[in-house]
Write a protein that holds these residues in place. Structure first.
Motif, PDB file in Angstrom:
ATOM      1  N   SER A  24       0.830  -1.205   0.000  1.00  0.00           N
ATOM      2  CA  SER A  24       0.000   0.000   0.000  1.00  0.00           C
ATOM      3  C   SER A  24       0.863   1.254   0.000  1.00  0.00           C
ATOM      4  CB  SER A  24      -0.922  -0.020   1.219  1.00  0.00           C
ATOM      5  OG  SER A  24      -1.699   1.147   1.266  1.00  0.00           O
ATOM      6  N   ALA A  25       1.896   1.266   0.813  1.00  0.00           N
ATOM      7  CA  ALA A  25       2.816   2.407   0.857  1.00  0.00           C
ATOM      8  C   ALA A  25       3.507   2.584  -0.494  1.00  0.00           C
ATOM      9  CB  ALA A  25       3.846   2.207   1.966  1.00  0.00           C
ATOM     10  N   GLU A  26       3.893   1.498  -1.118  1.00  0.00           N
ATOM     11  CA  GLU A  26       4.558   1.575  -2.430  1.00  0.00           C
ATOM     12  C   GLU A  26       3.606   2.148  -3.478  1.00  0.00           C
ATOM     13  OE1 GLU A  26       5.869   0.883  -6.317  1.00  0.00           O
ATOM     14  OE2 GLU A  26       4.130  -0.166  -5.504  1.00  0.00           O
ATOM     15  N   ARG A  27       2.332   1.736  -3.454  1.00  0.00           N
ATOM     16  CA  ARG A  27       1.352   2.272  -4.413  1.00  0.00           C
ATOM     17  C   ARG A  27       1.175   3.776  -4.229  1.00  0.00           C
ATOM     18  NH1 ARG A  27      -1.250  -2.671  -3.344  1.00  0.00           N
ATOM     19  NH2 ARG A  27      -2.552  -1.717  -1.732  1.00  0.00           N
ATOM     20  N   GLU A  28       1.115   4.223  -2.990  1.00  0.00           N
ATOM     21  CA  GLU A  28       0.951   5.654  -2.720  1.00  0.00           C
ATOM     22  C   GLU A  28       2.169   6.443  -3.194  1.00  0.00           C
ATOM     23  OE1 GLU A  28      -0.478   9.282  -1.725  1.00  0.00           O
ATOM     24  OE2 GLU A  28      -1.615   7.418  -1.828  1.00  0.00           O
ATOM     25  N   ILE A  29       3.357   5.930  -2.928  1.00  0.00           N
ATOM     26  CA  ILE A  29       4.580   6.598  -3.376  1.00  0.00           C
ATOM     27  C   ILE A  29       4.625   6.644  -4.898  1.00  0.00           C
ATOM     28  CG2 ILE A  29       7.106   6.369  -3.479  1.00  0.00           C
ATOM     29  CD1 ILE A  29       6.885   5.277  -0.552  1.00  0.00           C
ATOM     30  N   SER A  30       4.252   5.554  -5.548  1.00  0.00           N
ATOM     31  CA  SER A  30       4.246   5.502  -7.007  1.00  0.00           C
ATOM     32  C   SER A  30       3.263   6.516  -7.585  1.00  0.00           C
ATOM     33  CB  SER A  30       3.893   4.087  -7.469  1.00  0.00           C
ATOM     34  OG  SER A  30       3.894   3.998  -8.862  1.00  0.00           O
ATOM     35  N   TYR A  31       2.084   6.615  -6.970  1.00  0.00           N
ATOM     36  CA  TYR A  31       1.068   7.570  -7.397  1.00  0.00           C
ATOM     37  C   TYR A  31       1.613   9.000  -7.272  1.00  0.00           C
ATOM     38  CZ  TYR A  31      -3.217  10.349  -7.124  1.00  0.00           C
ATOM     39  OH  TYR A  31      -4.185  11.295  -7.313  1.00  0.00           O
TER      40      TYR A  31
END
Length: 84
Positions: A24-31
């Motif tokens: 989830s943290a990786e998806r937010e950073i990617s976004y």
């Protein structure tokens, strides 16, 4: 960033939750990274437009269609990310 937990001490459920939290943290950073890249593209486009002398230094109105195309190319998965 938090230090890694003692992996052997984690239960299966805790390990799975840790994996999901990091995903989830990786998806937010990617976004956020894609948003920043979209903004950089817009700024570079404006700089090129100004340097090409098309507008003689006057402030321009944001081209919503161009903005949409740029962001659509960079943020194809926004709906998925916002729901997830």
């Amino acid at each position: 960033m938090e230090p890694m937990p003692d992996l052997p001490a984690l239960s299966d459920a805790e390990l799975k939750q840790t994996i999901e939290d990091l995903k989830s943290a990786e998806r937010e950073i990617s976004y956020q990274r894609r948003l920043i890249h979209g903004r950089l593209d817009l700024l570079k486009q404006e700089l090129v437009r100004r340097l090409s002398g098309k507008d003689q230094g006057a402030l321009s109105v944001v081209d919503v269609d161009a903005l949409s195309k740029i962001l659509a190319g960079r943020l194809a998965d926004v709906d998925t990310l916002e729901k997830g």
